[in-house]
Design an enzyme around this catalytic site. Sequence first.
Site, PDB file in Angstrom:
ATOM      1  N   ARG A   1      74.756  15.057 -31.763  1.00  0.00           N
ATOM      2  CA  ARG A   1      73.711  15.698 -30.977  1.00  0.00           C
ATOM      3  C   ARG A   1      73.587  17.148 -31.429  1.00  0.00           C
ATOM      4  O   ARG A   1      74.406  17.999 -31.078  1.00  0.00           O
ATOM      5  CB  ARG A   1      74.071  15.617 -29.482  1.00  0.00           C
ATOM      6  CG  ARG A   1      72.924  15.993 -28.562  1.00  0.00           C
ATOM      7  CD  ARG A   1      73.339  15.847 -27.110  1.00  0.00           C
ATOM      8  NE  ARG A   1      74.246  16.906 -26.699  1.00  0.00           N
ATOM      9  CZ  ARG A   1      75.371  16.714 -26.013  1.00  0.00           C
ATOM     10  NH1 ARG A   1      75.747  15.492 -25.690  1.00  0.00           N
ATOM     11  NH2 ARG A   1      76.127  17.734 -25.656  1.00  0.00           N
TER      12      ARG A   1
ATOM     13  N   HIS B   1      72.492  18.978 -24.587  1.00  0.00           N
ATOM     14  CA  HIS B   1      72.323  17.665 -23.965  1.00  0.00           C
ATOM     15  C   HIS B   1      70.943  17.538 -23.343  1.00  0.00           C
ATOM     16  O   HIS B   1      70.245  16.534 -23.531  1.00  0.00           O
ATOM     17  CB  HIS B   1      73.401  17.449 -22.906  1.00  0.00           C
ATOM     18  CG  HIS B   1      73.312  16.130 -22.211  1.00  0.00           C
ATOM     19  ND1 HIS B   1      72.720  15.988 -20.978  1.00  0.00           N
ATOM     20  CD2 HIS B   1      73.706  14.905 -22.584  1.00  0.00           C
ATOM     21  CE1 HIS B   1      72.771  14.713 -20.620  1.00  0.00           C
ATOM     22  NE2 HIS B   1      73.353  14.043 -21.564  1.00  0.00           N
TER      23      HIS B   1
ATOM     24  N   TYR C   1      80.750  25.080 -24.750  1.00  0.00           N
ATOM     25  CA  TYR C   1      81.872  24.153 -24.906  1.00  0.00           C
ATOM     26  C   TYR C   1      82.003  23.549 -26.306  1.00  0.00           C
ATOM     27  O   TYR C   1      83.007  22.926 -26.610  1.00  0.00           O
ATOM     28  CB  TYR C   1      81.765  23.007 -23.888  1.00  0.00           C
ATOM     29  CG  TYR C   1      80.449  22.248 -23.922  1.00  0.00           C
ATOM     30  CD1 TYR C   1      80.209  21.256 -24.859  1.00  0.00           C
ATOM     31  CD2 TYR C   1      79.438  22.538 -22.998  1.00  0.00           C
ATOM     32  CE1 TYR C   1      79.014  20.562 -24.886  1.00  0.00           C
ATOM     33  CE2 TYR C   1      78.233  21.851 -23.012  1.00  0.00           C
ATOM     34  CZ  TYR C   1      78.025  20.868 -23.954  1.00  0.00           C
ATOM     35  OH  TYR C   1      76.828  20.187 -23.978  1.00  0.00           O
TER      36      TYR C   1
END
Length: 358
Positions: A257, A261, A270
């Site tokens: 990805r 998100h 993160y």
Amino acid sequence: MSIAATFEIEYLQYLDATGKLVRDDLPAFARDTRQLVKLYQEMVMARVFDAKAIALQRTGKLGTYAPCLGHEATYMAIGSAMQEDDSFACSYREYGAQFHRGVKPRELLMYWGGDERGNDFSGPAHDFAWCVPIGTQCLHAAGSALAFKIRKEPRVAVCTIGDGGSSKADFNSALNVAGAMTLPLVAVIVNNQWAISVPRSSQTGAKTLAQKGIAAGLECIQVDGNDLLAMRAAMDHALKRARNGHGAMVIEAVTYRLSDHTTADDARRYRPEAEVKEAWDREPLRRLKAYLVSLNAWNEEDEVELKERCAKYVDAEVNAYLETRSQPVEAMFDYTYAELPDDLKTQRSEALFWDKPH
């Protein structure tokens, strides 16, 4: 001590990260250069749309949006391999597959813009609406596959799910029934390495996600999800065996990805920057473009013309979305029941009351 069972998971790849062939047994579709060019063009269109949708969200013209950046090869392989009468149960970012199956960008924008009419899309009516509750689409697909088998129809149900979703009970229940009843189901796990903010290693101890189908008695394979050739070959194989009565299959598409998100997320909090940079070196469009250039089937003039054409098309779809008249507030009650239960009738009346000036 004797051994009750052993298993291996095959890994499939045709193009490496630079677009060079790593095996010479090309599937039939991959020998058709014109078809590969068309699929590449559709992948570019999906990426152009993706960037435009994010821009719309940032300017307040769209709600929260789930980008598909980096997944183009996986989704285009799924959509292009399926027959029109197969059913597709996706989650909420499989735009390339849906575009190939006839969904219009304006409909997708309506959905993310909060208009339920976006789920009444132009693709096949037997495809399922976008599914936000993680994993439930797999049960829907298993139900479709059961119906196809009972009716003795040569049709296949395809579902997609993320790496995090593959740990959900819904997914594993769907695989279990598919194995027990030899259903015509293809389950694609889109392993993008991060389940929202949780790395794959933190939510499963399995060495591969493909092996989760072994317990259900299914054939399983791990595929380079950034390699259109490999993904399409795996889909063709899975669909053929399911259509011929040989049961379900699990395909793990290993991709990444490249974006957040959703537009409500900030993956920089993160995810290591170096990891993302490395993933960009393996991304699917660059890979397929390099391969087509090596075949003298594509050049930079083609690329410029394609991006201009995609931008015009996407802009026209955006304008169609922005010009669509909003529904009245009571329309939120119009898409769930043929006849509203009494409690929702009361809520609808209250909504109408408070929507009027007092």
